[in-house]
Design a protein around this motif. Structure first.
Motif, PDB file in Angstrom:
ATOM      1  N   ARG A 172       0.819  -1.211   0.000  1.00  0.00           N
ATOM      2  CA  ARG A 172       0.000   0.000   0.000  1.00  0.00           C
ATOM      3  C   ARG A 172       0.854   1.262   0.000  1.00  0.00           C
ATOM      4  O   ARG A 172       0.476   2.272  -0.574  1.00  0.00           O
ATOM      5  CB  ARG A 172      -0.929  -0.003   1.216  1.00  0.00           C
ATOM      6  CG  ARG A 172      -2.007  -1.079   1.161  1.00  0.00           C
ATOM      7  CD  ARG A 172      -3.007  -0.928   2.300  1.00  0.00           C
ATOM      8  NE  ARG A 172      -3.998  -1.985   2.258  1.00  0.00           N
ATOM      9  CZ  ARG A 172      -3.861  -3.140   2.895  1.00  0.00           C
ATOM     10  NH1 ARG A 172      -2.772  -3.368   3.603  1.00  0.00           N
ATOM     11  NH2 ARG A 172      -4.790  -4.070   2.818  1.00  0.00           N
TER      12      ARG A 172
ATOM     13  N   ASP B  10      -2.438  -1.680  -5.336  1.00  0.00           N
ATOM     14  CA  ASP B  10      -3.436  -2.601  -4.799  1.00  0.00           C
ATOM     15  C   ASP B  10      -3.316  -3.944  -5.502  1.00  0.00           C
ATOM     16  O   ASP B  10      -3.173  -4.014  -6.725  1.00  0.00           O
ATOM     17  CB  ASP B  10      -4.846  -2.042  -4.998  1.00  0.00           C
ATOM     18  CG  ASP B  10      -5.089  -0.788  -4.164  1.00  0.00           C
ATOM     19  OD1 ASP B  10      -4.588  -0.756  -3.023  1.00  0.00           O
ATOM     20  OD2 ASP B  10      -5.753   0.137  -4.660  1.00  0.00           O
ATOM     21  N   LEU B  11      -3.380  -5.014  -4.718  1.00  0.00           N
ATOM     22  CA  LEU B  11      -3.304  -6.354  -5.281  1.00  0.00           C
ATOM     23  C   LEU B  11      -4.699  -6.953  -5.390  1.00  0.00           C
ATOM     24  O   LEU B  11      -5.547  -6.750  -4.517  1.00  0.00           O
ATOM     25  CB  LEU B  11      -2.438  -7.259  -4.396  1.00  0.00           C
ATOM     26  CG  LEU B  11      -0.960  -6.894  -4.247  1.00  0.00           C
ATOM     27  CD1 LEU B  11      -0.275  -7.915  -3.347  1.00  0.00           C
ATOM     28  CD2 LEU B  11      -0.272  -6.837  -5.597  1.00  0.00           C
ATOM     29  N   SER B  12      -4.906  -7.695  -6.447  1.00  0.00           N
ATOM     30  CA  SER B  12      -6.157  -8.434  -6.576  1.00  0.00           C
ATOM     31  C   SER B  12      -6.108  -9.646  -5.648  1.00  0.00           C
ATOM     32  O   SER B  12      -5.047 -10.008  -5.128  1.00  0.00           O
ATOM     33  CB  SER B  12      -6.349  -8.891  -8.022  1.00  0.00           C
ATOM     34  OG  SER B  12      -5.348  -9.842  -8.366  1.00  0.00           O
ATOM     35  N   GLU B  13      -7.247 -10.283  -5.449  1.00  0.00           N
ATOM     36  CA  GLU B  13      -7.274 -11.473  -4.599  1.00  0.00           C
ATOM     37  C   GLU B  13      -6.373 -12.568  -5.170  1.00  0.00           C
ATOM     38  O   GLU B  13      -5.696 -13.280  -4.427  1.00  0.00           O
ATOM     39  CB  GLU B  13      -8.712 -11.982  -4.471  1.00  0.00           C
ATOM     40  CG  GLU B  13      -9.619 -11.063  -3.660  1.00  0.00           C
ATOM     41  CD  GLU B  13     -10.990 -11.676  -3.456  1.00  0.00           C
ATOM     42  OE1 GLU B  13     -11.170 -12.860  -3.827  1.00  0.00           O
ATOM     43  OE2 GLU B  13     -11.872 -10.980  -2.919  1.00  0.00           O
TER      44      GLU B  13
ATOM     45  N   GLU C 264      -3.669 -12.131  -7.032  1.00  0.00           N
ATOM     46  CA  GLU C 264      -2.276 -11.741  -6.819  1.00  0.00           C
ATOM     47  C   GLU C 264      -1.852 -11.974  -5.373  1.00  0.00           C
ATOM     48  O   GLU C 264      -0.718 -12.386  -5.107  1.00  0.00           O
ATOM     49  CB  GLU C 264      -2.087 -10.269  -7.197  1.00  0.00           C
ATOM     50  CG  GLU C 264      -2.128 -10.010  -8.694  1.00  0.00           C
ATOM     51  CD  GLU C 264      -2.090  -8.533  -9.024  1.00  0.00           C
ATOM     52  OE1 GLU C 264      -1.509  -8.174 -10.065  1.00  0.00           O
ATOM     53  OE2 GLU C 264      -2.652  -7.726  -8.232  1.00  0.00           O
ATOM     54  N   GLU C 265      -2.759 -11.715  -4.449  1.00  0.00           N
ATOM     55  CA  GLU C 265      -2.436 -11.966  -3.044  1.00  0.00           C
ATOM     56  C   GLU C 265      -2.229 -13.450  -2.784  1.00  0.00           C
ATOM     57  O   GLU C 265      -1.324 -13.846  -2.050  1.00  0.00           O
ATOM     58  CB  GLU C 265      -3.537 -11.420  -2.136  1.00  0.00           C
ATOM     59  CG  GLU C 265      -3.530  -9.906  -2.003  1.00  0.00           C
ATOM     60  CD  GLU C 265      -4.358  -9.440  -0.825  1.00  0.00           C
ATOM     61  OE1 GLU C 265      -4.831 -10.314  -0.055  1.00  0.00           O
ATOM     62  OE2 GLU C 265      -4.543  -8.226  -0.667  1.00  0.00           O
ATOM     63  N   ARG C 266      -3.060 -14.284  -3.398  1.00  0.00           N
ATOM     64  CA  ARG C 266      -2.921 -15.732  -3.211  1.00  0.00           C
ATOM     65  C   ARG C 266      -1.608 -16.240  -3.802  1.00  0.00           C
ATOM     66  O   ARG C 266      -0.997 -17.170  -3.275  1.00  0.00           O
ATOM     67  CB  ARG C 266      -4.105 -16.469  -3.845  1.00  0.00           C
ATOM     68  CG  ARG C 266      -5.397 -16.385  -3.039  1.00  0.00           C
ATOM     69  CD  ARG C 266      -6.397 -17.417  -3.518  1.00  0.00           C
ATOM     70  NE  ARG C 266      -6.812 -17.160  -4.892  1.00  0.00           N
ATOM     71  CZ  ARG C 266      -7.852 -16.416  -5.228  1.00  0.00           C
ATOM     72  NH1 ARG C 266      -8.590 -15.848  -4.281  1.00  0.00           N
ATOM     73  NH2 ARG C 266      -8.169 -16.230  -6.499  1.00  0.00           N
TER      74      ARG C 266
ATOM     75  N   SER D 286       1.162 -14.503  -4.095  1.00  0.00           N
ATOM     76  CA  SER D 286       2.331 -13.826  -3.533  1.00  0.00           C
ATOM     77  C   SER D 286       2.877 -14.593  -2.330  1.00  0.00           C
ATOM     78  O   SER D 286       2.239 -15.504  -1.801  1.00  0.00           O
ATOM     79  CB  SER D 286       1.965 -12.401  -3.119  1.00  0.00           C
ATOM     80  OG  SER D 286       1.012 -12.414  -2.066  1.00  0.00           O
TER      81      SER D 286
ATOM     82  N   ILE E 262       5.321 -14.045   1.436  1.00  0.00           N
ATOM     83  CA  ILE E 262       5.762 -13.073   2.435  1.00  0.00           C
ATOM     84  C   ILE E 262       7.103 -13.531   3.000  1.00  0.00           C
ATOM     85  O   ILE E 262       7.253 -14.674   3.429  1.00  0.00           O
ATOM     86  CB  ILE E 262       4.730 -12.915   3.565  1.00  0.00           C
ATOM     87  CG1 ILE E 262       3.424 -12.341   3.003  1.00  0.00           C
ATOM     88  CG2 ILE E 262       5.271 -12.008   4.665  1.00  0.00           C
ATOM     89  CD1 ILE E 262       2.333 -12.178   4.030  1.00  0.00           C
TER      90      ILE E 262
ATOM     91  N   ARG F 190       6.048  -8.491   1.275  1.00  0.00           N
ATOM     92  CA  ARG F 190       5.267  -9.299   0.347  1.00  0.00           C
ATOM     93  C   ARG F 190       5.866  -9.184  -1.054  1.00  0.00           C
ATOM     94  O   ARG F 190       6.126  -8.079  -1.533  1.00  0.00           O
ATOM     95  CB  ARG F 190       3.805  -8.840   0.315  1.00  0.00           C
ATOM     96  CG  ARG F 190       2.914  -9.726  -0.572  1.00  0.00           C
ATOM     97  CD  ARG F 190       1.519  -9.149  -0.712  1.00  0.00           C
ATOM     98  NE  ARG F 190       0.800  -9.155   0.542  1.00  0.00           N
ATOM     99  CZ  ARG F 190       0.115 -10.198   1.010  1.00  0.00           C
ATOM    100  NH1 ARG F 190       0.072 -11.325   0.318  1.00  0.00           N
ATOM    101  NH2 ARG F 190      -0.531 -10.117   2.157  1.00  0.00           N
TER     102      ARG F 190
END
Length: 243
Positions: free
Chosen positions: A2, A7-10, A12-14, A16, A18, A31
């Motif tokens: 942020r 902003d990441l899409s759902e 992209e978050e899945r 990625s 950490i 991340r």
């Protein structure tokens, strides 16, 4: 991401990952969009980004070669990145330098009469140390990495003029590990106290430099601890500043 206004899409978050690290005794999580490959490199294999005329020369970007010998891997200086992300951490340190009661501290004569050598590639850390030494009226000399420092030491005939060497660990070309190894394996320089000054404050980092022969270790966040370690390490071998 942020703080990067991203902003990441759902999905992209899945996808990625950490990565956790210890930075100045603070647990930091980064991340990343994905992991292509994990490689291990010695610090002498990490070089400044000066190889391409169209790339800006940035002291905070380095590079190394992948195993095929031709593919270039850019390396981002995470310490610099976190300095940008967490500026309050370093502004607070600068304030601590100004507020620390230096007059109540007994500085060893060796520090007063010599020049402290510092291998440190971070501009923010250099500024902190500069203010720190000036408050103590101590003479100091900075080097961008371990190479110039080692050359400087080898060129000095009277080593009593060097009461203390302070080195970061993570530096391109010649790392702090190599600085310690070379100086402590040389009968001419092994008596010079070495204080490690690093943001990598985990137990593994402390153990590694202690085994190489470093005389003390301090993180980059605590001004009070820096002062204590500076005095204790300069008095080696009368006392060990490793706890």
């Amino acid at each position: 991401p942020r703080w990067l206004r991203t902003d990441l899409s759902e999905q992209e978050e899945r996808n990625s990952s950490i990565i956790f690290c210890n930075f100045n005794n603070i647990q930091i999580a980064l991340r990343v969009g994905g992991i292509h490959q994990i490689i291990t490199r010695d610090w002498q294999d990490v070089l400044p980004l000066t190889f391409h005329e169209y790339m800006p020369v940035d002291r905070n970007l380095n590079y190394t070669l992948l195993d095929d010998g031709s593919s270039v891997c850019l390396i981002l200086d995470v310490e610099y990145l976190l300095t940008e992300v967490l500026p309050h951490e370093f502004s607070e340190i600068q304030e601590d330098v100004q507020n620390l009661p230096f007059k109540n501290v007994e500085i060893p004569e060796s520090l007063k009469n010599g020049t402290i050598l510092v291998a440190e590639d971070s501009s923010s850390a250099q500024l902190y140390l500069k203010n720190f030494f000036e408050k103590l009226n101590l003479s100091f000399k900075f080097f961008e990495h371990g190479g110039p420092l080692l050359e400087y030491v080898q060129g000095i005939s009277d080593l009593s003029l060097i009461p203390l060497i302070i080195t970061d660990i993570e530096m391109p070309i010649i790392s702090g590990h190599e600085v310690i190894r070379q100086l402590k394996s040389d009968s001419r320089t092994k008596h010079i106290p070495i204080l490690v000054f690093s943001s990598m404050t985990n137990d593994q980092s402390r153990k590694a430099v202690k085994e190489l022969g470093a005389d003390g270790f301090v993180g980059k966040r605590s001004v009070e601890q820096m002062l204590k370690q500076l005095v204790a390490t300069a008095r080696i071998p009368l006392a060990s500043s490793f706890s």
